[in-house]
Enzyme design. Structure first.
Site, PDB file in Angstrom:
ATOM      1  N   GLU A  42     -16.005  28.676   0.621  1.00  0.00           N
ATOM      2  CA  GLU A  42     -15.719  28.604  -0.822  1.00  0.00           C
ATOM      3  C   GLU A  42     -14.274  29.053  -1.050  1.00  0.00           C
ATOM      4  O   GLU A  42     -13.840  30.057  -0.510  1.00  0.00           O
ATOM      5  CB  GLU A  42     -16.722  29.483  -1.586  1.00  0.00           C
ATOM      6  CG  GLU A  42     -16.365  29.820  -3.019  1.00  0.00           C
ATOM      7  CD  GLU A  42     -16.157  28.610  -3.949  1.00  0.00           C
ATOM      8  OE1 GLU A  42     -16.979  27.686  -3.932  1.00  0.00           O
ATOM      9  OE2 GLU A  42     -15.137  28.611  -4.674  1.00  0.00           O
ATOM     10  N   ARG A 124     -25.421  29.812 -16.803  1.00  0.00           N
ATOM     11  CA  ARG A 124     -25.115  29.453 -15.418  1.00  0.00           C
ATOM     12  C   ARG A 124     -24.914  30.686 -14.533  1.00  0.00           C
ATOM     13  O   ARG A 124     -25.411  30.737 -13.412  1.00  0.00           O
ATOM     14  CB  ARG A 124     -23.817  28.641 -15.353  1.00  0.00           C
ATOM     15  CG  ARG A 124     -23.961  27.235 -15.795  1.00  0.00           C
ATOM     16  CD  ARG A 124     -22.597  26.630 -16.034  1.00  0.00           C
ATOM     17  NE  ARG A 124     -22.730  25.344 -16.656  1.00  0.00           N
ATOM     18  CZ  ARG A 124     -22.681  24.188 -16.003  1.00  0.00           C
ATOM     19  NH1 ARG A 124     -22.480  24.169 -14.712  1.00  0.00           N
ATOM     20  NH2 ARG A 124     -22.832  23.054 -16.627  1.00  0.00           N
ATOM     21  N   ARG A 205     -17.046  24.507 -26.502  1.00  0.00           N
ATOM     22  CA  ARG A 205     -18.290  25.194 -26.127  1.00  0.00           C
ATOM     23  C   ARG A 205     -18.255  26.619 -26.639  1.00  0.00           C
ATOM     24  O   ARG A 205     -17.216  27.286 -26.594  1.00  0.00           O
ATOM     25  CB  ARG A 205     -18.456  25.211 -24.597  1.00  0.00           C
ATOM     26  CG  ARG A 205     -18.423  23.831 -24.011  1.00  0.00           C
ATOM     27  CD  ARG A 205     -18.388  23.857 -22.509  1.00  0.00           C
ATOM     28  NE  ARG A 205     -19.732  24.037 -21.957  1.00  0.00           N
ATOM     29  CZ  ARG A 205     -20.001  23.903 -20.673  1.00  0.00           C
ATOM     30  NH1 ARG A 205     -19.042  23.627 -19.817  1.00  0.00           N
ATOM     31  NH2 ARG A 205     -21.218  24.057 -20.227  1.00  0.00           N
ATOM     32  N   ASP A 320     -21.316  16.977  -7.628  1.00  0.00           N
ATOM     33  CA  ASP A 320     -20.216  16.375  -8.391  1.00  0.00           C
ATOM     34  C   ASP A 320     -19.165  15.736  -7.479  1.00  0.00           C
ATOM     35  O   ASP A 320     -18.468  14.809  -7.895  1.00  0.00           O
ATOM     36  CB  ASP A 320     -19.542  17.429  -9.285  1.00  0.00           C
ATOM     37  CG  ASP A 320     -20.250  17.561 -10.635  1.00  0.00           C
ATOM     38  OD1 ASP A 320     -21.400  17.095 -10.744  1.00  0.00           O
ATOM     39  OD2 ASP A 320     -19.649  18.139 -11.566  1.00  0.00           O
ATOM     40  N   ALA A 333     -26.296  18.570 -12.936  1.00  0.00           N
ATOM     41  CA  ALA A 333     -26.637  19.640 -11.999  1.00  0.00           C
ATOM     42  C   ALA A 333     -27.998  19.365 -11.355  1.00  0.00           C
ATOM     43  O   ALA A 333     -28.216  19.668 -10.177  1.00  0.00           O
ATOM     44  CB  ALA A 333     -26.649  20.986 -12.722  1.00  0.00           C
TER      45      ALA A 333
END
Ligand code: FAD
Length: 437
Positions: A42, A124, A205, A320, A333
Site C-alpha cells: 500500500e 467507510r 458530500r 476500481d 464497492a
C-alpha cells in the site's frame, strides 16, 4: 481459521496485492484465510478510507460471506439500516425535489425501490477499522507506491516502488484504484483505458446531525434512505452511525470540464451549493443549509473507456482499477468484493498448485467478470441521468424512471455469488485441461 493469524501455506506460489482499499483488503483477507501466500503493498503509511458513507446491495453482502465470514460480521457491526421497521426492505424512497412538506410535516414519496436487504449505510473508515483486524499486520508493506513491473530471468515478477526498493512475486493483483498503475502496465500507458474519464458530474458530500435533519425534511425522509430527483441534479441521503448522522451527497451535471484530472477533489463552499440547488423545494433547501460552510467537492470520473482486458500473463486488476464506476447504482464497492470472492475461490481451487496455473486463473476471472463489471459502469451513467430527469426517452416520467431502476437493480442484486464462483471454477478446470482457450 482464527482471524488475524497466518495459516501455513498450501500453494507453491505467492501473490502480491497492490493497494489496500476495499478491493485489496477484502481480497487479502480472503486469500490469507484460504492459506494462499499473499503480501499487500500500500502506498500510504497506514490503511485509511475517506470519512464518507457507502452502502451495499445484496450481491455485495453475499460476496462478503464468500470472501470471509469476518468481513460480513464487520459489515453487520458497523452498518445502519433504515430506522423505520416499515422501511426494512426499502432501498430508496424517491421524491420530487421541487415538492415541500405538507401541513403534517410529510414530504411525499413519488415511488419506492426495495430489495431483499433494504438500505444499509456505513461509514467507510469504521468498516475498514473492523476489516483490518482480519489480516495480519506482518503481511502488509506500507509506504510502497508501485511504479512499474518487470520480469527477472526466472519468471518472477519484480515490482519497483517509488522509494527505490523492489519486491519479487509470482503474480500481481492490482487493486490500486481508478488511476491504477497496474492497469497501465496491462493495457499500455497510451491506451485510452489507461486513464479515467470525467462523467461531467460532481458531488458535494457532507454529514448532518440526525435531529436537525428530521426538523428540516421530517422524520420519514431523514431516518430512511431518500433520493431527491431534480433537473440536472439529485441528492441522496441515508442514515449512518447507527442513526445519529445523516449522510448526504448532492450531485450536479455540468458541461464544463474538470480543471485538473490529477486531483479528483476540490474544496467547495456551501453558498455555491445553495446557489446551484436554489430551485429545489423549501424543505430540501433547509436540509442543505445544515451542511458545514466548507465542503469537499468530488469529481465523478469512471472508466468510461473500458479496459480491453483485466489481465496480462500473471498480472491482473480488480476493483476500481479494473472497472471504476460512477456511484449512481451504489454498487462500485460491492463489485470490488465480488471480484475478491471470485479471485479467492479460483486461486484456492485444488488444481491451482503452482505459478503455471495462474495465467489460466486470471484468464477465467477476466472472462467471467469483465462484461458484468463494464455493464455497471455504463448503466450507472444512464441511471444517474434518469435520477436527473435527463435520460433520453425517459425524461421526467417517474413511471419510466422507476421501471429503469427496478430492471437494472435486479441485474446487480439478483445474482447468486456462490453459483457465480462455482461456474467460474468449472470454466477454470476446462481451461486447465486444455478444452477452453
Ligand atoms: P480505492 O478505494 O481507490 O483503493 C485503492 C488503494 O490503492 C488505495 O489505498 C491507494 O492508496 C492504493 N494505491 C493507489 N495507487 C497505488 C500504487 N501505485 N501503489 C500502491 N498503492 C496504491 N460503492 C458502493 O458499493 N456503494 C456506494 O454507496 C458507493 N458510493 C460512492 C460514492 C462516491 C461519491 C464515489 C466516488 C464512489 C462510491 N462507491 C460506492 C464506489 C466505491 O467507493 C469504490 O468502488 C471503491 O471504494 C473502490 O475500492 P478500491 O479498493 O478498488 O479502490
Amino acid at each position: 481459521f482464527t482471524p488475524g493469524l497466518q495459516m501455513s501455506p498450501v500453494k507453491d506460489f505467492d501473490i502480491a496485492i497492490v493497494g489496500g482499499g476495499i478491493a485489496g483488503l477484502t481480497l487479502a483477507i480472503a486469500l490469507n484465510s484460504r492459506s494462499i501466500p499473499v503480501t499487500l503493498y500500500e502506498q500510504a503509511a497506514s490503511f485509511g478510507e475517506i470519512g464518507a458513507g457507502v452502502s451495499f446491495s445484496p450481491n455485495a453482502v453475499q460476496a462478503m460471506k464468500v470472501c470471509h465470514k469476518g468481513i460480513y460480521e464487520a459489515f453487520e457491526t458497523v452498518c445502519t439500516r433504515n430506522l423505520w421497521p416499515s422501511k426494512e426492505k426499502v432501498w430508496f424512497d424517491y421524491v420530487d425535489a421541487y415538492s415541500d412538506v405538507t401541513s403534517d410535516g410529510v414530504l411525499a414519496t413519488a415511488f419506492t425501490i426495495s430489495n431483499s436487504l433494504g438500505q444499509n449505510g456505513l461509514h467507510r473508515a469504521h468498516f475498514l477499522d473492523e476489516a483490518v483486524k482480519l489480516f495480519p499486520k506482518q503481511l502488509v508493506r506500507f509506504g510502497k507506491r508501485l511504479q512499474n513491473i518487470t520480469e527477472d530471468g526466472n519468471g518472477r515478477l519484480v515490482m519497483h516502488f517509488d522509494d527505490g526498493t523492489v519486491a519479487e512475486t509470482d503474480a500481481i493483483i492490482g487493486c490500486d484504484g481508478i488511476k491504477s498503475r497496474v492497469r497501465q502496465a496491462i493495457v499500455g500507458p497510451d491506451h485510452p483505458s489507461a486513464r479515467p474519464v470525467y462523467t461531467h458530474k460532481y458531488a458535494y458530500r457532507g454529514l448532518i446531525p440526525m435531529e436537525d435533519a428530521c426538523a428540516a425534511v421530517g422524520e420519514e425522509r431523514a431516518q430512511n434512505a431518500c433520493m431527491y430527483m431534480g433537473h440536472d441534479k439529485h441528492i441522496l441521503t441515508f442514515p449512518v452511525n447507527h442513526g445519529k448522522t445523516l449522510n448526504l451527497v448532492a450531485f450536479r451535471t455540468t458541461s464544463e470540464d474538470w480543471p485538473d484530472a490529477q486531483r479528483l477533489t476540490r474544496s467547495g463552499e456551501l453558498d455555491e451549493l445553495l446557489q446551484e440547488f436554489k430551485d429545489y423545494g423549501p424543505a430540501v433547501i433547509k436540509l442543505l443549509k445544515l451542511l458545514a460552510p466548507k465542503l469537499n467537492v468530488w469529481a465523478i470520473f469512471d472508466l468510461g473507456y473500458p479496459a480491453p482486458t483485466f489481465y496480462k500473463g500473471r498480472i491482473c486488476i480488480s476493483g476500481d482499477a479494473a472497472h471504476a464506476t460512477s456511484p449512481h447504482h451504489g454498487a462500485g464497492a460491492g463489485f470490488c468484493i465480488e471480484d475478491s470472492a471470485m479471485l479467492a475461490e479460483l486461486l484456492a481451487d485444488e488444481q491451482v498448485k503452482s505459478r503455471h496455473e495462474l495465467e489460466a486463473v486470471f484468464a477465467t476471472y477476466d472472462a467471467e467478470r469483465r462484461s458484468r463489471a463494464q455493464w455497471l459502469v455504463e448503466s450507472s451513467r444512464w441511471i444517474g441521468d434518469c435520477y436527473e430527469l435527463r435520460a433520453e426517452g425517459i425524461g421526467n416520467d417517474f413511471t419510466k424512471i422507476e421501471a429503469e431502476i427496478k430492471k437494472r437493480n435486479g441485474i446487480i442484486a439478483d445474482i447468486n455469488i456462490e453459483e457465480m464462483c462455482a461456474r467460474a471454477k468449472d470454466e477454470l478446470r476446462k481451461r486447465l485441461s486444455g478444452s477452453c482457450e
